[in-house]
Structure formats: structure tokens, C-alpha cells
Scaffold this active site. Structure first.
Site, mmCIF file in Angstrom:
data_model
loop_
_atom_site.group_PDB
_atom_site.id
_atom_site.type_symbol
_atom_site.label_atom_id
_atom_site.label_comp_id
_atom_site.label_asym_id
_atom_site.label_seq_id
_atom_site.Cartn_x
_atom_site.Cartn_y
_atom_site.Cartn_z
ATOM 1 N N TYR A 9 -35.257 113.153 107.491
ATOM 2 C CA TYR A 9 -35.651 112.351 108.541
ATOM 3 C C TYR A 9 -34.336 112.469 109.627
ATOM 4 O O TYR A 9 -34.458 113.017 110.701
ATOM 5 C CB TYR A 9 -35.932 110.940 108.235
ATOM 6 C CG TYR A 9 -36.010 110.142 109.531
ATOM 7 C CD1 TYR A 9 -37.411 110.303 109.913
ATOM 8 C CD2 TYR A 9 -35.179 109.262 109.984
ATOM 9 C CE1 TYR A 9 -37.833 109.192 111.131
ATOM 10 C CE2 TYR A 9 -35.504 108.362 110.972
ATOM 11 C CZ TYR A 9 -36.663 108.353 111.467
ATOM 12 O OH TYR A 9 -37.005 107.642 112.883
ATOM 13 N N SER B 16 -33.496 108.559 116.429
ATOM 14 C CA SER B 16 -33.174 107.423 115.681
ATOM 15 C C SER B 16 -31.838 107.540 115.769
ATOM 16 O O SER B 16 -30.729 108.458 115.341
ATOM 17 C CB SER B 16 -33.748 108.029 114.122
ATOM 18 O OG SER B 16 -33.025 107.051 113.105
#
Length: 273
Positions: free
Chosen positions: A160, A147
Site C-alpha cells: 500500500y 496517503s
């Protein structure tokens, strides 16, 4: 020096984790259209069944291999089952991931550990057995879906982003040895993609892109890309530039583009400067 191996449909199976929804499902459709036999893994057997139905009659086909990526023994058995029933795994795409908003005013240990269990250990539990088989065959292709949040911290993405940063660091370290084994290792770092995970965000997401666009770029990266691919380029290049600037500038930028400076704390109180 021979070129590093890159998988093709004729070489064997493409295994995708997190294949029932979002980028994983969309990528499965892309790879089946290229002619791959896709081994699709997810905990959601019903959604996998609909994926099998949806791809009927296409160039390739989808086979369902339900599994929880956080179950190490089950992942070892899944790799063995795929190779026994469908053929050698030429391409592994470790896409399964989760996002739990991590707010500083209400930290939760389970929130953080569960994120790492899925996003990092869930990759390792599949990576170890599949790479051993690739090493024995003398070739393989591994893709880790990271990501753009790995570059620096975003509001509510502490767990995350940290898990994806760890994944990127892991990939960089492993590449030194994977290259020697003729195993291509890639990491794909998308920006904000319109999936069920990003629906949990309650702030403006710059450069939000449709899931179909993201999966097409991922499929293109698998065919032609180098070690790291990030997209959309205009967004991720800006992030990489910000990463080398002083923290105070990054902090200001993130606050502005997300509107986070205007958001109250969950208990109704604003942060005091």
C-alpha cells in the site's frame, strides 16, 4: 501570469472514483452540497444507487457511472459517457484504492500486484483519457488521493505505502507539464482515516480521524489548497520530520507508536534480533 485553473461547480462535472464507500462517498456528499454534478464511479452499483438517493434534493446531484478502475477500456468509455451524458469533467478525484496487509513472513505476489493495479494503474487508466480532454479545453483540475504512508514504511503496509509513494512521485513529475496546460494537479495525503480499509489494520493507528472530518479537509484542499495537502497536520508534520532523520530513529518510532514490537509473527514466532 494568469492563475492556475481551479474547478468550480459552474464549470462542469466532478468525477470521483471509489465513490461508493469511505472518503469517496463522503466527499461526493460534500461536493454535491457545494452544487456540483458528481459523476460517481465504483464497482458497487447498489451502493452508488443509495448515494444517488441520499443526495436527492441537495444543491447538486449524483449520477452513477459504475466501472472497475482496473479495466482500462472501461475507464476510457466511462470518461466518454460522463462527458456525453453530464457535461465536461472539470474536476477529477482519483480516490479508488485498496489495502491488503503485507506481512513479511507470508508474502504474496498477488497481494502486491493487485494493490498496484488498483492504487496506481487504476489512476492512470482514468487520468490519460480525462487529461486529454482537459488539455483540449485548455483547463482542468485533477486530484490524486494518496496517503501519509508514502513518506516511509509502516508495518504490513509495504504494498500500500509503495503504491502511494509511486503516486506521489508521479504527481510531482507530471505537475511540470500540467501547469503549462492550465491543469491544476493536487495530491492529498491523509493520515489514518476510519474507513473500511483501516479496519483491516491490527495495530494502534495514531491520530485516527473520522471519515467526515477527512472529506471536509479534502474538499477544502480542492477549493483552496496547493499541490500537496496532508492531514491531520500534527501527525503528518511529525512524519515529514521523521523522514529526514536516520532510519534507525524512524524504525524505533514506528515500532513504538504501532506497538508492532510486541506483535508475534503470523506463525507464532517472534522476530529474532
Amino acid at each position: 501570469m494568469a492563475a492556475l485553473y481551479r474547478a468550480a461547480p459552474r464549470d462542469g462535472v466532478a468525477w470521483i472514483t471509489g465513490a461508493s464507500t469511505g472518503i469517496g462517498r463522503s466527499l461526493a456528499l460534500e461536493l454535491v452540497a457545494e452544487g456540483y454534478i458528481v459523476a460517481a464511479t465504483s464497482r458497487d452499483e447498489e451502493r452508488l444507487a443509495t448515494l444517488v438517493e441520499e443526495t436527492a434534493g441537495m444543491s447538486g446531484r449524483v449520477l452513477s457511472f459504475p466501472c472497475d478502475v482496473t479495466d482500462e477500456d472501461a475507464m476510457v468509455k466511462t470518461v466518454a459517457a460522463i462527458e456525453s451524458e453530464a457535461g465536461p469533467i472539470a474536476l477529477s478525484v482519483f480516490n479508488a484504492g485498496t489495502y491488503f496487509p503485507t506481512r513479511g513472513e507470508r508474502l504474496d505476489v498477488l497481494n502486491i500486484t493487485k494493490t498496484f493495479e488498483i492504487n496506481l494503474y487504476g489512476v492512470m487508466y482514468g487520468l490519460v483519457p480525462v487529461v486529454e480532454r482537459m488539455r483540449e479545453r485548455g483547463r482542468g483540475h485533477v486530484v490524486m488521493v494518496g496517503s501519509a504512508s508514502c513518506y516511509f514504511g509502516w508495518p504490513s503496509a509495504g504494498a500500500y505505502g509503495a503504491s502511494k509513494a509511486a503516486l506521489n512521485n508521479l504527481a510531482e513529475a507530471l505537475k511540470h507539464d500540467f501547469d503549462k496546460m492550465n491543469i491544476r494537479l493536487q495530491v492529498i495525503n491523509p493520515g489514518f482515516v476510519d474507513t473500511p480499509l483501516t479496519e483491516r489494520n491490527h495495530f494502534a493507528m495514531p491520530a485516527l480521524m473520522p471519515v467526515g472530518d477527512a472529506s471536509r479537509r479534502l474538499a477544502k484542499a480542492i477549493r483552496f489548497g496547493g499541490f500537496e495537502t496532508s492531514f491531520p497536520l500534527r501527525f503528518t508534520l511529525a512524519l515529514k520530520l521523521l523522514r529526514i532523520l536516520p532510519f534507525s530513529l524512524r524504525y524505533w518510532f514506528v515500532h513504538k507508536v504501532t506497538g508492532w514490537e510486541r506483535r508475534p509473527l503470523a506463525n507464532g514466532r517472534r522476530r529474532r534480533c
